[in-house]
Each structure stands twice: as structure tokens, then as C-alpha cells.
Motif scaffolding. Structure first.
Motif, mmCIF file in Angstrom:
data_model
loop_
_atom_site.group_PDB
_atom_site.id
_atom_site.type_symbol
_atom_site.label_atom_id
_atom_site.label_comp_id
_atom_site.label_asym_id
_atom_site.label_seq_id
_atom_site.Cartn_x
_atom_site.Cartn_y
_atom_site.Cartn_z
ATOM 1 N N ILE A 148 32.049 35.678 37.053
ATOM 2 C CA ILE A 148 33.275 35.322 36.326
ATOM 3 C C ILE A 148 32.916 34.511 35.078
ATOM 4 N N ILE B 231 33.971 35.558 31.293
ATOM 5 C CA ILE B 231 34.699 34.638 30.414
ATOM 6 C C ILE B 231 33.933 34.432 29.120
ATOM 7 N N SER C 184 33.345 43.110 43.976
ATOM 8 C CA SER C 184 34.314 43.801 43.118
ATOM 9 C C SER C 184 33.673 44.987 42.399
ATOM 10 N N TYR D 157 38.604 44.965 46.643
ATOM 11 C CA TYR D 157 39.575 44.185 45.877
ATOM 12 C C TYR D 157 39.635 42.763 46.387
ATOM 13 N N LEU E 239 37.978 38.508 42.529
ATOM 14 C CA LEU E 239 37.550 38.982 41.216
ATOM 15 C C LEU E 239 37.993 40.428 40.998
ATOM 16 N N ARG F 148 40.132 41.658 37.824
ATOM 17 C CA ARG F 148 39.710 42.671 36.857
ATOM 18 C C ARG F 148 40.779 43.739 36.719
ATOM 19 N N LEU F 149 41.426 44.060 37.850
ATOM 20 C CA LEU F 149 42.490 45.058 37.843
ATOM 21 C C LEU F 149 43.658 44.577 36.982
ATOM 22 N N TYR G 50 43.595 42.378 34.707
ATOM 23 C CA TYR G 50 43.169 42.311 33.310
ATOM 24 C C TYR G 50 43.175 43.694 32.667
ATOM 25 N N SER G 51 42.690 44.698 33.408
ATOM 26 C CA SER G 51 42.620 46.021 32.800
ATOM 27 C C SER G 51 44.007 46.635 32.636
ATOM 28 N N THR H 215 46.707 44.712 31.810
ATOM 29 C CA THR H 215 47.492 43.945 30.843
ATOM 30 C C THR H 215 46.708 43.481 29.627
ATOM 31 N N PHE H 216 45.376 43.455 29.746
ATOM 32 C CA PHE H 216 44.516 42.886 28.703
ATOM 33 C C PHE H 216 44.868 41.445 28.404
ATOM 34 N N PHE I 204 43.862 37.893 28.892
ATOM 35 C CA PHE I 204 42.616 37.267 29.305
ATOM 36 C C PHE I 204 42.834 36.067 30.211
ATOM 37 N N TYR J 231 41.775 35.577 33.945
ATOM 38 C CA TYR J 231 40.444 35.129 34.380
ATOM 39 C C TYR J 231 40.412 33.627 34.632
ATOM 40 N N ASP K 204 36.087 49.658 30.940
ATOM 41 C CA ASP K 204 37.125 48.668 31.241
ATOM 42 C C ASP K 204 37.070 47.466 30.306
ATOM 43 N N ILE L 165 48.646 46.663 21.876
ATOM 44 C CA ILE L 165 47.525 45.747 21.627
ATOM 45 C C ILE L 165 46.664 46.218 20.469
ATOM 46 N N SER M 9 41.359 51.412 34.453
ATOM 47 C CA SER M 9 41.938 51.292 33.105
ATOM 48 C C SER M 9 42.094 52.630 32.413
#
Lengths: 236, 246, 256
Positions: free
Chosen positions: A74, A78, B175, B180, B183, B187-188, B190-191, B193-194, B196, B199, C73, C100, C140
Motif C-alpha cells: 500500500i 500511495i 490481493s 478480496y 487491499l 484496489r477495486l 479505486y479502479s 472511481t479513480f 485516490f 487508499y 489498472d 476524468i 477496470s
């Protein structure tokens, strides 16, 4: 032509030997670049954490708590995505220069922060192991802060810290494999590419594990020599 | 309630919590299975038979000297290559599932670290305890079970707690093979919605988990080892403070 | 600490002046793991339909292009983080992505499909037959979104790269995989994909797939987007597009 599994490790366009070797080079390069960063930063963090000044002690303690506690993966995500965006955002106010954080640099920063946090722990232990009287004696002799650090503390700290630091080096070597997840073509990622193309996962992941094991064994042998050298004066 | 949450948590908070529970489950089970295997490996490591000793040395060195991610790939994809064989043996239902593969990899991995902790703790019990037991006419087996083991267990507490923390952190690699866990869910999200910041929430959850465990363990350990002096406690090695092989 | 990071970043990072040189310098982001559109051949060269299109567009725009490969991704975050200037990687222009990044006009449009092992007992790809099986998709992607919407009772596993779901389809860890029809048919017709067959070619869903695959640029780079649009129109008109299409496929991938 050799069609056996071992033949897949040939060097050249139809074998994967040269690809894996190139990956190994990046793995070692990443570990060797990160280690000094972790070492120097870790020593600074240890001094800060021992400081009487809360403005030094508190941020150093927060830093080490975070990077010791977070999963390395992670931290890596980041740094790789977040830090790039943050830098871009900050720089957009002052200049049109683009700064890009490559996967390699992200690896150095993230793994450097993690190993610095653990190294600070090792250095704290080593600093505690040095008799306070030595510093007092040096002060009584009129030595300044810098000579005391360089001539008295660092040499002894290195001896006491070496076993712990040796272990951190081995941890770092293994952690470099995580950077394959953010697309750095290190040993593990190249192995994956070979697997994708040959459909021989068992063979190639075994080869990768054997290579990592050999580097670990070689590292341990070298570190054992170093430890013997540093404790020469203490041998009975 | 949800209107007070950041938008990403209002939408994905439940998923993150599910992942958090998967992480806890994965780590808890791995540490437990790892303890059982680890005791066997420690016993082999201290056995007088050279081949048992050599096997244990190799096992410990291999699992501690190579990346967990590579071990996970070998078990997930490497063993998956022989799915026909596992089907015949009736093992495919187990190996087919990514969670089980991660569980197997993590258990074998933590067993190597735990074996060294157990061995270190047993060796740290002073020799005089053995001698005392013998002088009282207690047999070796009983002396080990009744005298040495309880003391070693106390000494192992602190490094054992550290190993759980290392396992929580290490478990995040699951992950990568479609488990699932915390993490993985992150990641899911994030992918999808983008965004950040998801995290950062995941990082906070990991930190809370690790710090809570560390502090509770510390209190627990200090209570149980009140009667021991500091030097004795520190005689036992820590997985993060000891060379891979000794 | 912060200062140290910035110093280190300055020392090690690639510093690229934005000032234009004689030829426009462009960094094209692509995945490099999505045959036949963009992938590495056995000699390690980046090849495929996307790559040839990108090169043709760069020629057309008189730009000097370099390719950067990036896992799928993270490809949009990497564009936003300025690791490259445009994505040419078979990216469907979905409404969610459009919020985006900015998209050019489409440069191709093919439907999705489902692949299964040759001995699969699945009769068709209806939501009823697909219920209670495990379906793999690249994470994604529009294909993952499609599976979520149209196969709600199917367990969906998401993979970082197509390579990973292919390995798992081969071992039988998953029962089916969903991806672009061209990608899957190229795979099942190759030695690599001998395990598997196409179960069914699906229909594009306009909401999920959008108008097809386009080139993504950062929202502020409107000038670059216009240049790409002009170049796409030009290679469509001058026959270069058809040449590249025929080199890779025996169908017309542009769609209608």
C-alpha cells in the motif's frame, strides 16, 4: 534444439535466461540504491526520536509508526500514484516543468521509508547499548558534538547495529519483489512475462525462488564476514 | 449516518469492511495453522537426526529467504498448472479457490518464522531449569512439557506478536491473486472511481489494526511476564531482528 | 523528510522541459499485454494494432513518439500523474472515464465475447446459464462492468492482466472469461489458447462501452486532442488505416 524445460533458460531471443538476468539486475540495483537511503534516513530518525526536542521527536515517531505499520504494497501504491499526483499539483503553481516518478524511484522512496523506519529501531537499540559515560568522557576532553558522533558513536553503533541491519537488507531484497506489481521489470515480473508466454508457471516460479534464495545465501555469507570484521576488537 | 461520510466511504465503506474481515480471517487462520506446522519444524530443527535437521534448515531458509509474493505465485499459478492431477487426487476443490491458495502460502511462510521463534524461546530457557528438573527425578519429557515449555511460551510471546503484525502487512499481497482482502477491495474501489483517497482510508484501517494489536499484545505480554526480568525477555529473538538463518 | 524526498526526486526523476522543440514530443502510454492490439512479441518488441495506429498518427502529426508501458489498472492514474501524454491502448470511451480524462474520436469498435474451455458444459451466454459459474475479466475494463450488469448471479473475478485470467481459464480455476471478441478469437485460434473456444459474441451496450475505443488525453490538453482527431480522420481517408487493419485482421474493426 533443446526442447526441455531447462532449454527455456537459454540466453538469446528464444530463451528466457537473458530476460531473467536483466530482471535480476534491476532487483539488485533497486535494493542497492534503497539500502543507503534507508540507512542514512534511519540513523537520522533514530537521533530525532531520542531527541529532547518534541518538534524533532514527534514527527520522527509518527513517521516510523506509519511506515512500520503499513503494508509495503500500500505504501508503494500511495507513493507511485499519489506522490506523482501531489508533486504535479504542487509544481503546477510554480513552473511548467514535469517531474515524473518512475516505478524505480517510487520503489526507492517507498522501500526506503519502510527500511528507514525499521533501521531507526535497530539504531535506537544500538545507541542505547553505548555507555552514556563515553559521551560524557569525550565532552570532558573537550570534543565537539560532530567529532563525538563521528569518532565515538558511529563506529560503535555500526558494530552493535550490524546484525539487525543485516536482517533488514535481507528483508529489503525480498520486498523489492513487490515493486513488480507497479510494473518495474524486476526478476519477479520478468518471470511472470516468461510464464505468460511459455505457460510453464511451476518451472519459472521455482527458478525465480531459487534465484532469490541464492542471493539471500550469498548476502548472508558476505554479511557474516562483515560482522566478523566489525567485531574484531571484541574477539576474545 | 452515511451523509457524514466522505462520498467514497458512503459508497464503498461496506466493501472495505468486508475486505477488512477477510484480511483478519486470512491472517488469523494462517497464524494458527502456521503455529502447528512451525512447532513441527522447530522440533525437526532441534532433532538429533541430521536429515530432520537439514530438512528444517532448508525449509526455514527457503521460506524466509525468498519473497512471499513469489511463494504465492508458485502455489497459485504453479500448482494450478497441474489441475488435472489435483482433480484426480480430490484436492482441486481446495486449490481452486484463491483464498485457500493464499492461506496455504501464508501458513507455510509464517511456519518458518514461527519455528525460529519457538526454537529461540526454548533455547533461551536457562539450562539450570533442565538440571533442576533432573535433580528432582523428573523425566526429560515431563520436564520439557511442565517446566521448559511454559517458560518458553512466555518468552515467545513478544516475537510472536511481532510475527502477527508482519503477517497482517504481508497478507496484502493476496490481493494480487484475486483475493478480496482489504487491499483487494481498495484496489477495486479505486479502479471503479479513480478516487485516490480510498487508499488513505485503507491505510488508516491497516494502521488501526496493527497498532491496536500491538498495544493490546504489549499489555497482555507485560501482564503475563511480570515476574521475568528484562534481560531474560530480550534473550529471545525477534523475527525482525535476527538473521534469516542462524 | 519532505525536503529529502523532493531533493531525491529532483536528483533522480526525469525532468522534461515542456517547451516545444522542433518536433512535437509525445509519450504514448499503452499496456503491452493485450494481444493482438498491443503486446510484446517474442523478441521483446512492442507490436500490435494499437501500436501501428499510434505510429501512423504520430507520423501524421509530425510528432516524435516514445512508448511507455503501464499496467492496465493504473493506466488512467498514470496519465493523470503525467507519466505519459496520451493512452492508445484499446480504451473504451465510457462515461465514467470521460469524467476524468478526455477522449478523441473512436479509432475502432468491436463487440465483447465470452470464452470457455472446449469441454465446457455451458450452452450459451444467457444470464441464466451463466448463473453460479465463476467468470474472469480484466479489472477496470468495460468487460468487467458488463459482467456486473448483465450477469448479476455470476461470481466475477478480476485480474490485473489478460495473461492471468488466461492461465486460470486454462487450469479450470474459472469457468469462463469475458473480453473483446477480437482479443479472445485471436487467442483461441493460437497455440496458446488451444484449451478454449468462443462461447458467444455479445452485443455492445452503449452505456457501458460508449462509442468504441478512443485515445485518452488529460482534460486540459484540448489542443492535443484536436490534433489526434485530425490525424485519425486523415489516416481513415488516405488508406493508411485500412492497410493497418488488413495487416492484423480479416474483418473491419472500425465498426459502423
Amino acid at each position: 534444439m533443446d526442447d526441455s524445460l531447462l532449454g527455456l533458460l537459454r540466453f538469446g531471443p528464444d530463451g528466457w535466461g537473458d530476460e531473467l538476468l536483466a530482471g535480476l539486475r534491476i532487483t539488485l540495483l533497486l535494493a542497492l540504491t534503497t539500502a543507503p537511503v534507508g540507512l542514512v534516513l534511519g540513523f537520522c530518525l533514530a537521533l530525532m526520536r531520542r531527541s529532547d526536542n518534541a518538534r524533532l521527536r514527534v514527527p520522527a515517531t509518527i513517521f516510523t509508526t506509519i511506515f512500520k505499520g503499513l503494508p509495503e504494497l500500500i505504501t508503494l501504491f500511495i507513493v507511485y500514484y499519489g506522490l506523482s499526483m501531489a508533486i504535479r499539483w504542487v509544481l503546477s503553481f510554480v513552473t511548467s516543468v514535469h517531474i515524473e516518478i518512475s516505478a524505480f524511484l517510487a520503489g526507492v522512496i517507498a522501500l526506503g521509508a519502510v527500511s528507514a523506519s525499521f533501521a531507526s529501531e535497530v539504531f535506537m537499540g544500538a545507541l542505547n547499548g553505548i555507555n552514556r559515560g563515553q559521551v560524557e568522557a569525550a565532552e570532558a576532553l573537550g570534543l565537539g558534538r560532530w567529532p563525538i558522533l563521528r569518532k565515538i558513536l558511529i563506529p560503535q553503533v555500526m558494530r552493535l547495529a550490524l546484525p539487525g541491519l543485516s536482517n533488514l537488507w535481507l528483508v529489503l531484497l525480498k520486498d523489492t519483489a513487490l515493486v513488480s506489481v507497479i510494473a518495474l521489470p524486476d526478476l519477479l515480473r520478468r518471470t511472470f512475462i516468461a510464464v505468460g508466454s511459455t505457460k510453464e508457471p511451476f518451472f519459472f516460479f521455482t527458478v525465480a525462488i531459487v534465484i532469490y534464495f541464492i542471493i539471500s545465501l550469498v548476502s548472508m555469507a558476505i554479511l557474516a564476514l562483515l560482522e566478523a570484521r566489525f567485531s574484531r576488537g571484541y574477539a576474545r | 449516518m452515511t451523509e457524514y461520510l466522505p462520498p467514497i466511504l458512503a459508497e464503498y465503506g461496506d466493501d472495505l469492511l468486508d475486505g477488512f474481515l477477510v484480511t483478519i480471517q486470512l491472517v488469523g487462520m494462517s497464524v494458527a495453522f502456521g503455529a502447528i506446522i512451525g512447532m513441527g519444524v522447530a522440533a525437526a530443527r532441534m532433532s538429533p537426526r541430521w536429515w530432520l535437521k537439514a530438512f528444517a534448515w532448508f525449509y526455514i531458509g527457503l521460506f524466509r529467504g525468498t519473497p512471499l509474493l513469489a511463494q504465492l505465485f508458485l502455489i497459485y499459478y504453479g500448482l494450478g498448472q497441474f489441475s488435472g492431477l489435483w482433480r484426480t487426487l480430490g484436492l482441486w476443490n481446495f486449490l481452486r479457490d484463491p483464498f485457500n491458495c493464499a492461506l496455504l502460502a501464508f501458513s507455510l511462510n509464517t511456519a518458518a518464522y514461527q519455528a525460529e521463534i519457538f526454537r529461540g524461546a526454548i533455547l533461551a530457557v536457562p539450562e539450570g531449569q533442565w538440571e533442576g528438573a533432573r535433580a528432582l527425578g523428573v523425566g526429560r519429557r515431563v520436564a520439557f512439557m511442565r517446566v521448559i515449555l511454559p517458560q518458553a511460551a512466555l518468552l515467545a510471546l513478544r516475537p510472536f506478536g511481532n510475527e502477527i503484525v508482519l503477517m497482517i502487512k504481508g497478507s496484502a499481497v493476496a490481493s494480487v491473486v484475486t483475493v478480496y482482502d482489504l487491499l483487494g477491495e481498495t484496489r477495486l474501489a479505486y479502479s471503479d472511481t479513480f478516487r485516490f483517497d480510498v487508499y488513505f482510508y485503507a491505510a488508516a484501517l491497516y494502521l488501526v489494526l496493527v497498532e491496536t494489536l500491538r498495544r493490546l499484545w504489549d499489555i497482555f505480554e507485560r501482564r503475563l511476564t511480570r515476574h521475568l526480568d528484562r534481560e531474560r525477555k530480550e534473550a529471545v529473538v525477534d523475527p525482525a531482528g535476527q538473521p534469516v538463518m542462524s | 523528510m519532505n525536503r529529502m524526498i523532493i531533493v531525491a526526486a529532483l536528483a533522480l526523476a526525469t525532468v522534461l522541459p515542456a517547451a516545444a522543440q522542433d518536433k512535437m514530443q509525445l509519450r504514448i502510454g499503452t499496456e503491452g499485454a493485450y494481444p493482438p492490439f498491443n503486446y510484446f512479441d517474442s523478441a521483446g518488441n512492442l507490436v500490435g494494432f494499437d501500436i501501428d495506429i499510434a505510429k501512423a498518427l504520430c507520423d501524421e502529426m509530425n510528432a516524435e513518439c516514445t512508448f511507455v508501458t503501464q499496467d492496465w489498472d493504473g493506466i488512467i492514474p498514470a496519465l493523470l500523474a503525467n507519466k505519459f501524454d496520451a493512452i492508445i491502448a484499446s480504451m473504451s470511451m465510457t462515461p465514467a472515464r470521460d469524467e476524468i480524462v478526455d477522449f478523441t474520436d473512436k479509432y475502432y469498435n468491436t463487440p465483447p465475447a465470452i470464452a470457455v474451455p472446449k469441454d465446457s458444459s455451458l450452452a450459451d451466454a444467457s444470464p441464466e446459464s451463466m448463473a453460479d459459474i465463476i467468470l474472469g475479466a480484466q479489472s477496470s475494463t468495460t468487460h468487467a462492468n458488463y459482467a456486473e450488469k448483465f450477469f448479476p448471479d455470476t461470481e466475477l473475478r478480476r485480474y490485473g492482466t489478460p495473461e492471468e485470467y488466461k492461465l486460470d481459464l486454462q487450469s479450470g480455476r474459472i469457468d469462463a472469461a469475458i473480453d473483446d471478441s477480437t482479443v479472445l478469437s485471436t487467442w483461441v485460434n493460437s497455440e496458446d489458447g488451444a484449451c478454449c473456444k468462443i462461447l458467444e459474441v455479445l452485443k455492445n451496450d452503449p452505456i457501458i462501452h460508449g462509442p468504441g475505443a478512443g485515445i485518452a488525453v488529460r482534460e486540459e490538453d484540448t489542443e492535443l486532442k484536436e490534433k489526434f482527431n485530425t490525424a485519425i480522420a486523415a489516416i481513415r481517408a488516405n488508406g493508411v488505416y485500412k492497410q493497418i487493419n488488413d495487416k492484423h485482421f480479416d474483418i473491419d474493426v472500425y465498426g459502423d
